[in-house]
Each structure stands twice: as structure tokens, then as C-alpha cells.
Design a protein around this motif. Structure first.
Motif: not given
Length: 186
Positions: A92-101
Motif C-alpha cells: 500500500x505504500x505511504x501517504x505524504x502530507x505537506x506543511x509550511x506551504x
């Protein structure tokens, strides 16, 4: 019990780039090995990423406390290659979430980002997560701030801190003291 592995900012600039954390390369390589051996034990794997625009308020050239780091689309913003490969190999891989954008907002915790916090909460709820294992970079900054927000929202019983994979800009005492003071599992 469904578990979530939450890896904070395993990015090049924090490992061997403009804002390096001592011991980060070794810790992220060890984390990659951990993911290779235990990644499929997690219902979800999520990594967070500083994702700063060129004129971000946290940069010293803009009056902030930090050197320029994790510029959007730059090599410094990339996830550490060995860890990226390990995460991609999990089921299932992974999820990448962003911050400081946003240029005018600094966000140390992923729960401070409007979009990513909604997505993380949705994933935790949808997958009936009962344990969150937290680690990443830097232990005394973004990992610590994320833990504070998670503790306020989910309580200490859900949280485990993988301190071996959370080197700090300080001597590690801020994270260790927080873990001990709040009875978090390590």
C-alpha cells in the motif's frame, strides 16, 4: 489493533543539506531497515514534509530563525532515498502530507496545516487507528510539536515515540523529557 507509522520530515535538508541534524543519516537508514522489517505491520504509513515557498517566513533572509530549507520541488525537500524506497516497498505504500506551504505561516506540527490535518484525522478515523508510532526530524522541533498536538487530540495511550529514529538539534533532552513527563511509550 491498527497502527500508524508517522514519520516527521525525513528530508534531505535535515540530513545532509542546509539544516542538518547530527546523526540523521544513520537514524534514517536505521528507520529504513525498520520499515523493511516491520512496515507491513502498520495499517498506514504517513510521512510529513516541510514544503516551503521561496519567500517563507521561517527563513533567516525573511526574518525567521532558520536557513533556507526544504524549498518546494528542490532536492533538499526530497525524502531520504533509502527510506523512500523502503516505504514504497510496503504493502500500500505511504501517504505524504505537506506543511509550511504558505509563505506567511510556519507550521512545525502537521496538525497545524489546514489541509494535511484534515487528511491525517480522516485517515486515523477511517482506518480505526489505535496506536500512532511517531519519529523523524528533528526530535526537539517538528517531532515534539507534532507530539504535543497529537497528545492534546488523542491522549497518551495512543502514542508511541520511536526515539531511536528521532535525532534532535539539541542533545535529545527536550524530546526525552516530554516523553517521560507525559508517560508516552518509547
Amino acid at each position: 489493533m491498527n497502527k500508524l507509522l508517522l514519520i516527521i520530515d525525513p528530508q534531505m535538508d535535515f540530513i545532509n543539506g542546509s539544516l542538518p541534524v547530527a546523526g540523521a543519516a544513520e537514524a534514517m537508514d536505521a528507520l529504513a531497515e525498520y520499515v523493511e522489517n516491520h512496515g507491513n505491520e502498520y495499517a498506514l504509513r504517513v510521512a510529513t514534509s516541510d514544503w516551503h515557498p521561496y519567500h517563507h517566513c521561517s527563513f533567516d533572509r525573511e526574518g525567521g530563525p532558520w536557513p533556507v530549507h526544504c524549498l518546494q520541488y528542490s532536492a533538499g525537500a526530497a525524502v531520504w532515498q533509502r527510506l523512500l524506497e523502503a516505504l514504497d516497498e510496503t504493502e500500500g505504500g505511504f501517504t505524504l502530507l505537506y506543511k509550511g506551504d504558505e509563505a506567511s505561516r510556519d507550521e512545525y506540527s502537521i496538525l497545524q496545516n489546514r489541509h494535511s490535518s484534515v487528511e491525517l484525522r480522516r485517515l486515523i478515523s477511517e482506518h480505526a487507528i489505535g496506536q500512532i508510532d511517531v519519529c523523524g526530524l528533528a526530535g526537539n522541533v517538528c517531532v515534539l510539536d507534532t507530539l504535543k498536538d497529537l497528545l492534546a487530540e488523542y491522549g497518551s495511550e495512543m502514542l508511541h515515540v520511536l526515539t531511536a529514529y528521532s535525532p534532535s538539534l539539541d542533545d535529545g533532552s527536550a524530546l526525552r523529557d516530554f516523553v517521560k513527563a507525559h508517560g508516552l511509550k518509547d
